[in-house]
Design a protein around this motif. Structure first.
Motif, PDB file in Angstrom:
ATOM      1  N   ALA A 128       0.861  -1.176   0.000  1.00  0.00           N
ATOM      2  CA  ALA A 128       0.000   0.000   0.000  1.00  0.00           C
ATOM      3  C   ALA A 128       0.899   1.227   0.000  1.00  0.00           C
ATOM      4  O   ALA A 128       1.770   1.359   0.852  1.00  0.00           O
ATOM      5  N   ILE A 129       0.687   2.097  -0.963  1.00  0.00           N
ATOM      6  CA  ILE A 129       1.511   3.301  -1.068  1.00  0.00           C
ATOM      7  C   ILE A 129       0.611   4.492  -0.822  1.00  0.00           C
ATOM      8  O   ILE A 129      -0.389   4.676  -1.511  1.00  0.00           O
ATOM      9  N   PHE A 130       0.968   5.285   0.136  1.00  0.00           N
ATOM     10  CA  PHE A 130       0.120   6.399   0.544  1.00  0.00           C
ATOM     11  C   PHE A 130       0.937   7.673   0.453  1.00  0.00           C
ATOM     12  O   PHE A 130       1.950   7.823   1.127  1.00  0.00           O
ATOM     13  N   LYS A 131       0.473   8.559  -0.395  1.00  0.00           N
ATOM     14  CA  LYS A 131       1.208   9.805  -0.592  1.00  0.00           C
ATOM     15  C   LYS A 131       0.481  10.880   0.184  1.00  0.00           C
ATOM     16  O   LYS A 131      -0.619  11.297  -0.154  1.00  0.00           O
ATOM     17  N   ILE A 132       1.121  11.327   1.245  1.00  0.00           N
ATOM     18  CA  ILE A 132       0.431  12.273   2.126  1.00  0.00           C
ATOM     19  C   ILE A 132       0.607  13.696   1.592  1.00  0.00           C
ATOM     20  O   ILE A 132      -0.333  14.435   1.374  1.00  0.00           O
ATOM     21  N   THR A 133       1.848  14.060   1.420  1.00  0.00           N
ATOM     22  CA  THR A 133       2.149  15.395   0.917  1.00  0.00           C
ATOM     23  C   THR A 133       3.067  15.190  -0.270  1.00  0.00           C
ATOM     24  O   THR A 133       3.592  14.092  -0.465  1.00  0.00           O
ATOM     25  N   PRO A 134       3.300  16.211  -1.010  1.00  0.00           N
ATOM     26  CA  PRO A 134       4.212  16.021  -2.144  1.00  0.00           C
ATOM     27  C   PRO A 134       5.604  15.543  -1.757  1.00  0.00           C
ATOM     28  O   PRO A 134       6.328  15.018  -2.584  1.00  0.00           O
ATOM     29  N   THR A 135       5.948  15.691  -0.503  1.00  0.00           N
ATOM     30  CA  THR A 135       7.301  15.265  -0.133  1.00  0.00           C
ATOM     31  C   THR A 135       7.342  13.944   0.612  1.00  0.00           C
ATOM     32  O   THR A 135       8.404  13.374   0.797  1.00  0.00           O
ATOM     33  N   THR A 136       6.202  13.463   1.051  1.00  0.00           N
ATOM     34  CA  THR A 136       6.240  12.297   1.926  1.00  0.00           C
ATOM     35  C   THR A 136       5.368  11.190   1.371  1.00  0.00           C
ATOM     36  O   THR A 136       4.217  11.410   1.039  1.00  0.00           O
ATOM     37  N   THR A 137       5.935  10.065   1.292  1.00  0.00           N
ATOM     38  CA  THR A 137       5.162   8.901   0.865  1.00  0.00           C
ATOM     39  C   THR A 137       5.468   7.758   1.818  1.00  0.00           C
ATOM     40  O   THR A 137       6.622   7.490   2.111  1.00  0.00           O
ATOM     41  N   ILE A 138       4.431   7.140   2.286  1.00  0.00           N
ATOM     42  CA  ILE A 138       4.625   5.961   3.134  1.00  0.00           C
ATOM     43  C   ILE A 138       4.246   4.737   2.307  1.00  0.00           C
ATOM     44  O   ILE A 138       3.248   4.741   1.618  1.00  0.00           O
ATOM     45  N   SER A 139       5.054   3.720   2.408  1.00  0.00           N
ATOM     46  CA  SER A 139       4.640   2.484   1.755  1.00  0.00           C
ATOM     47  C   SER A 139       4.652   1.367   2.782  1.00  0.00           C
ATOM     48  O   SER A 139       5.587   1.235   3.563  1.00  0.00           O
ATOM     49  N   VAL A 140       3.588   0.631   2.786  1.00  0.00           N
ATOM     50  CA  VAL A 140       3.425  -0.464   3.745  1.00  0.00           C
ATOM     51  C   VAL A 140       3.359  -1.766   2.960  1.00  0.00           C
ATOM     52  O   VAL A 140       2.520  -1.917   2.077  1.00  0.00           O
ATOM     53  N   VAL A 141       4.246  -2.665   3.277  1.00  0.00           N
ATOM     54  CA  VAL A 141       4.230  -3.967   2.612  1.00  0.00           C
ATOM     55  C   VAL A 141       3.761  -4.997   3.622  1.00  0.00           C
ATOM     56  O   VAL A 141       4.349  -5.139   4.691  1.00  0.00           O
ATOM     57  N   SER A 142       2.704  -5.684   3.286  1.00  0.00           N
ATOM     58  CA  SER A 142       2.176  -6.694   4.205  1.00  0.00           C
ATOM     59  C   SER A 142       2.527  -8.060   3.651  1.00  0.00           C
ATOM     60  O   SER A 142       2.170  -8.396   2.530  1.00  0.00           O
ATOM     61  N   GLN A 143       3.248  -8.832   4.455  1.00  0.00           N
ATOM     62  CA  GLN A 143       3.701 -10.144   3.994  1.00  0.00           C
ATOM     63  C   GLN A 143       3.197 -11.216   4.924  1.00  0.00           C
ATOM     64  O   GLN A 143       3.195 -11.035   6.141  1.00  0.00           O
ATOM     65  N   THR A 144       2.824 -12.342   4.357  1.00  0.00           N
ATOM     66  CA  THR A 144       2.375 -13.437   5.212  1.00  0.00           C
ATOM     67  C   THR A 144       3.490 -14.454   5.355  1.00  0.00           C
ATOM     68  O   THR A 144       4.268 -14.667   4.441  1.00  0.00           O
ATOM     69  N   ALA A 145       3.522 -15.072   6.504  1.00  0.00           N
ATOM     70  CA  ALA A 145       4.473 -16.148   6.725  1.00  0.00           C
ATOM     71  C   ALA A 145       3.703 -17.317   7.310  1.00  0.00           C
ATOM     72  O   ALA A 145       2.728 -17.122   8.035  1.00  0.00           O
ATOM     73  N   GLN A 146       4.115 -18.536   6.984  1.00  0.00           N
ATOM     74  CA  GLN A 146       3.337 -19.670   7.480  1.00  0.00           C
ATOM     75  C   GLN A 146       3.982 -20.395   8.644  1.00  0.00           C
ATOM     76  O   GLN A 146       3.299 -20.980   9.441  1.00  0.00           O
TER      77      GLN A 146
ATOM     78  N   ILE B  53       3.473  -9.755   8.765  1.00  0.00           N
ATOM     79  CA  ILE B  53       4.381  -8.686   9.188  1.00  0.00           C
ATOM     80  C   ILE B  53       4.220  -7.519   8.220  1.00  0.00           C
ATOM     81  O   ILE B  53       3.949  -7.708   7.042  1.00  0.00           O
ATOM     82  N   TYR B  54       4.384  -6.359   8.765  1.00  0.00           N
ATOM     83  CA  TYR B  54       4.233  -5.138   7.983  1.00  0.00           C
ATOM     84  C   TYR B  54       5.573  -4.424   7.942  1.00  0.00           C
ATOM     85  O   TYR B  54       6.162  -4.138   8.983  1.00  0.00           O
ATOM     86  N   ILE B  55       5.994  -4.152   6.752  1.00  0.00           N
ATOM     87  CA  ILE B  55       7.260  -3.432   6.586  1.00  0.00           C
ATOM     88  C   ILE B  55       6.918  -2.036   6.094  1.00  0.00           C
ATOM     89  O   ILE B  55       6.296  -1.865   5.046  1.00  0.00           O
ATOM     90  N   ILE B  56       7.318  -1.045   6.871  1.00  0.00           N
ATOM     91  CA  ILE B  56       6.956   0.338   6.527  1.00  0.00           C
ATOM     92  C   ILE B  56       8.218   1.076   6.112  1.00  0.00           C
ATOM     93  O   ILE B  56       9.238   0.998   6.790  1.00  0.00           O
ATOM     94  N   THR B  57       8.098   1.768   5.008  1.00  0.00           N
ATOM     95  CA  THR B  57       9.247   2.572   4.586  1.00  0.00           C
ATOM     96  C   THR B  57       8.761   3.963   4.208  1.00  0.00           C
ATOM     97  O   THR B  57       7.639   4.153   3.752  1.00  0.00           O
ATOM     98  N   LEU B  58       9.652   4.910   4.393  1.00  0.00           N
ATOM     99  CA  LEU B  58       9.357   6.276   3.979  1.00  0.00           C
ATOM    100  C   LEU B  58      10.255   6.619   2.817  1.00  0.00           C
ATOM    101  O   LEU B  58      11.355   6.087   2.713  1.00  0.00           O
ATOM    102  N   ASN B  59       9.796   7.543   2.011  1.00  0.00           N
ATOM    103  CA  ASN B  59      10.725   7.948   0.955  1.00  0.00           C
ATOM    104  C   ASN B  59      11.807   8.850   1.569  1.00  0.00           C
ATOM    105  O   ASN B  59      11.549   9.598   2.491  1.00  0.00           O
TER     106      ASN B  59
END
Lengths: 127, 663
Positions: B470-488, B495-501
């Motif tokens: 999920a990529i969420f662009k809040i302001t022109p300078t900030t974008t958060i991306s959340v990667v949701s991964q499943t593990a068995q 698990i959720y991996i969050i990164t900022l630009n």
């Protein structure tokens, strides 16, 4: 006893030969024992000879029936061999078959449906 | 040191087995042997059962004396027949022996007789013993008088011989005809039997010989990769009926057909159920029976493996109670699994959640087949090195992939609902030009197993290593991306991996968590706080040099950042300052809420004295709160009660907040 082609052929041939010979013996025994051109003195047709012939005929007929059953047993063995014995090719019937292609399509369909469900029915699943 | 036992030989320290009788009787190992032999093992023995047996034995003894003769006769009958058989056999052997003896004696006599006239032939038929005892040619035969057989007797003989012969021929003909009819019937039924067996074999079932009875054919309907208990039950004999048709004989393992039933329940009421086939009628062809047997053994194996797996899944909301397994699907629905016998039950009316139940049953079946395939793979690969520990096959992954998939769906839903709420708030605050979000599903990467077939790949793709971004662009300078991964393994988690630009101002002040997060609540809190910080950072003025703003400057300018990332401060001439705080929070039932709070700073920058905070302050002019709420679709209600004014944009609010007001 090894099951080879030669063995099976031998058995069938001997079975047939046995039946034929027994039958011939039966027919021979049932004759009165009169030879052409001989004096009709009746020495050949005595009670003792008749008795001996009677016993022999019983033996021969029993042997005939046994030979027939033997051939029957042979055919059954052949059928069994044909069905699941060494006559069947190796690896027949294994493998995926059509399941492979079907599975890919089914996988795509399921994935699409799940995503559609997730996107549209947002409130159904709750949280 | 002399020792008679060389070093290194293993010494057994068991005592000699004692042979004294009383001790032998009492040794516990002897007891066990006797129990195993007589009672068939310790499993079926209970105290009550033993008492019952004792009672029955005593009754039996008393009853025996009443029944007496008839029982004894019955009991003797089988014994008699055995004895009879043995006696008859011995008699026959005796007769044959005596016949042989008499025949050989007769032969010797005749050959001795003939040895005078035809010594060559006679010696051939004489036994060696006789040759030693009696020299050749010692007996002689001669005609005393001509045979007194006259013509009448000859004719008589002929007629007798003819008659006897005819009798014998008739008898032979009768026997041969009898056996011919018998064999013909046999051949007919055999042909029919083999025809049916061939039909079964061509359908794909494996026909084989039954190891216990060498002449009966059987069909194997089980699965070669199932566990041992089920493999033993997977053979059924094909017996021939009187007319040649086939009957399936499952032996002692045959039980009533069963099938797994999946039901969806809401508060104890069934709202959906998987389809259940009818039991096969008695007149159906054999293949239907074989199919039913296979389905039954598949279902019972599935049930056993489900139970085994549910024992280790207690932490994921799976309960195994009595005879059912309960799995929670979402907050209201529960899935109930149980094994039911196939009766001719009345078909249930279709219910709304039938499709869901049917889908789950089908997926469980597929997962069991996939587990079989994994077993096969494990078997065909070279085995691991031998170690002292016994390896057990791990429980199959049947419920875990389903739970993983459900969790994945749920997390995507939660993410998308959160982000869409945020977007609606942004649009109501007139910030929509900046905000967008996108959820993409990345294609799954199946683990690199060699020779994996497409079917297996599909199953793996649907259940393991699912990923969504999920990529969420809040302001022109900030974008958060959340990667949701499943593990068995070891348990289904997300698990959720969050990164900022990298060029976002947030990386300095409130950067993304380095470790992946494990709960959605944490992700939500991060996103909400990060959004507020990003908005705050967005509205700072670009001039860092002035500390004090003129009172008549526009409201929007002059805000600068403070230590707390979601608060902005503006200092006016004369030392008074204002704070502007941004907050997001989520309330149950009313959705997401965005608040902007502005108030005077409670202490002067030029004043070093500490001011007590925390007292109840009255509302002073120049302070205020403004809220935006995300609209929840609740029956057409768009505006909250009491809110009739036009929603203001964020820019206006900040402008209003930053204006100087005399207090």
């Amino acid at each position: 006893m090894e099951v080879t082609t030669a063995n099976l052929k031998d058995r069938s041939d001997s079975g047939v030969a046995a039946m034929l010979s027994r039958f011939r013996n039966l027919v021979a025994l049932s004759a009165l024992g009169k030879k052409d051109g001989q004096k009709d003195d009746g020495t050949a047709a005595t009670k003792e000879v008749a008795a001996a012939h009677a016993l022999s005929m019983e033996v021969e007929s029993a042997a005939l029936v046994t030979a027939a059953e033997d051939l029957l047993r042979l055919t059954r063995e052949l059928k069994e061999l044909w069905l699941f014995g060494p006559l069947r090719g190796i690896g027949e019937g294994e493998g995926e078959g059509k399941m492979d292609e079907d599975s890919v399509k089914v996988g795509e369909l399921v994935e699409a449906m799940l995503r559609k469900d997730a996107a549209s029915a947002n409130s159904n699943l709750g949280s | 040191m002399n020792s008679t036992i060389p070093n290194g030989t293993p010494i057994s320290l068991r005592s000699w087995p004692s042979s004294s009788k009383p001790q032998e009787q009492d040794a516990i190992s002897v007891f066990f042997e006797r129990i195993n032999r007589e009672q068939g093992g310790l499993r079926s023995i209970t105290e009550d059962g033993l008492r019952q047996e004792i009672a029955e034995a005593e009754e039996g003894k008393a009853g025996k004396q009443d029944e007496g003769d008839t029982e004894e006769e019955d009991e003797e009958d089988p014994l008699d027949r055995k004895k009879e058989l043995l006696m008859a056999r011995d008699e026959m052997l005796g007769h044959i022996e005596s016949a042989y003896h008499s025949a050989s004696v007769t032969l010797d006599f005749i050959s001795l007789l003939l040895s005078k006239d035809t010594p060559v032939q006679a010696t051939l038929s004489m036994s060696p013993a006789l040759k030693e005892i009696v020299p050749l040619g010692t007996l002689g035969v001669d005609r005393l008088q001509a045979p007194r057989i006259d013509k009448a007797q000859k004719d008589d003989n002929k007629r007798i011989a003819k008659g006897w012969k005819i009798q014998n021929i008739n008898k032979t003909v009768d026997t041969i005809l009898d056996s011919a009819t018998r064999l013909e019937k046999e051949i007919e039924s055999e042909t029919k039997y083999w025809g049916e067996v061939l039909a079964i074999s061509e359908k794909g079932w494996a026909v084989c010989r039954i190891p216990s009875e060498k002449q009966t054919l059987g069909v194997r309907f089980g699965f070669p990769e199932a566990s041992l208990t089920f493999k033993n039950q997977s053979l059924a004999a094909l017996r021939r009926n009187a007319d040649g048709s086939i009957a399936l004989d499952q032996g002692f393992a045959g039980s009533e057909p069963q099938v797994l039933r999946v039901r969806v329940q809401v508060n104890g009421v069934d709202t959906g159920s998987s389809a259940m086939p009818n039991a096969v009628a008695d007149t159906a062809p054999v293949e239907a029976f074989i199919l039913q047997a296979r389905n039954t053994i598949f279902s019972s194996e599935l049930w056993q493996e489900l139970n085994r797996e549910s024992r280790i899944l207690g932490g994921l909301g799976v309960q195994a109670v009595d005879d059912i397994i309960v799995l929670s699907f979402n907050s209201t629905k529960k899935i109930v699994l149980d094994l039911v016998p196939l009766n001719d039950s009345t078909p249930l009316s279709s219910q709304p959640d039938d499709r869901l139940a049917e889908g789950i049953k089908l997926s469980l079946n597929l997962l069991l087949s996939f587990a079989h395939r994994q077993n096969h793979r494990r078997r065909t690969q070279p085995p691991p090195p031998i170690s002292g520990r016994k390896r057990q096959t791990p429980s199959y992954n049947l419920l875990r992939p389903i739970i993983t998939r459900l969790n994945h769906q749920r997390s995507i839903d939660a993410l998308s609902s959160l982000l869409s709420d945020l977007r609606s708030i942004f649009s109501s605050a007139s910030l929509s030009s900046n905000a967008e979000f996108k959820i993409t599903h990345s294609p799954p990467q199946p683990p690199p197993i060699p020779n994996i077939s497409n079917a297996e790949r599909t199953v793996l793709a649907l259940t393991s290593s699912l990923e969504a971004t999920a990529i969420f662009k809040i302001t022109p300078t900030t974008t958060i991306s959340v990667v949701s991964q499943t593990a068995q393994a070891p348990a289904p988690t997300i698990i959720y991996i969050i990164t900022l630009n990298p060029e976002s101002p947030l990386t300095v002040r409130f950067s993304a968590p380095a470790q992946p997060l494990t709960t959605f609540t944490a992700v939500k809190e991060y996103i909400l706080h990060a959004t507020s910080c990003a908005l705050a950072a967005d509205h700072t003025s670009r001039s860092p040099s002035d500390n004090e703003i003129h009172k008549s400057a526009p409201g929007k300018s002059g805000w600068h950042l403070v230590v707390q990332p979601n608060v902005l401060r503006k200092i006016f001439e004369g030392g008074k300052g204002k704070h502007l705080g941004f907050h997001f929070d989520r309330k149950e039932g009313s959705g997401l809420r965005f608040r902007v709070v502005w108030d005077w700073m409670r202490f002067d920058l030029n004043d070093d004295s500490n001011i007590m905070l925390g007292k109840e302050e009255e509302r002073i002019r120049g302070e205020g709160v403004y809220e935006w709420r995300s609209k929840r679709r609740q029956g057409g209600k768009e505006w909250e009660d009491g809110e009739g004014e036009v929603v203001r944009s964020l820019g206006d609010v900040i402008e209003g907040a930053g204006r100087w007001v005399d207090v």
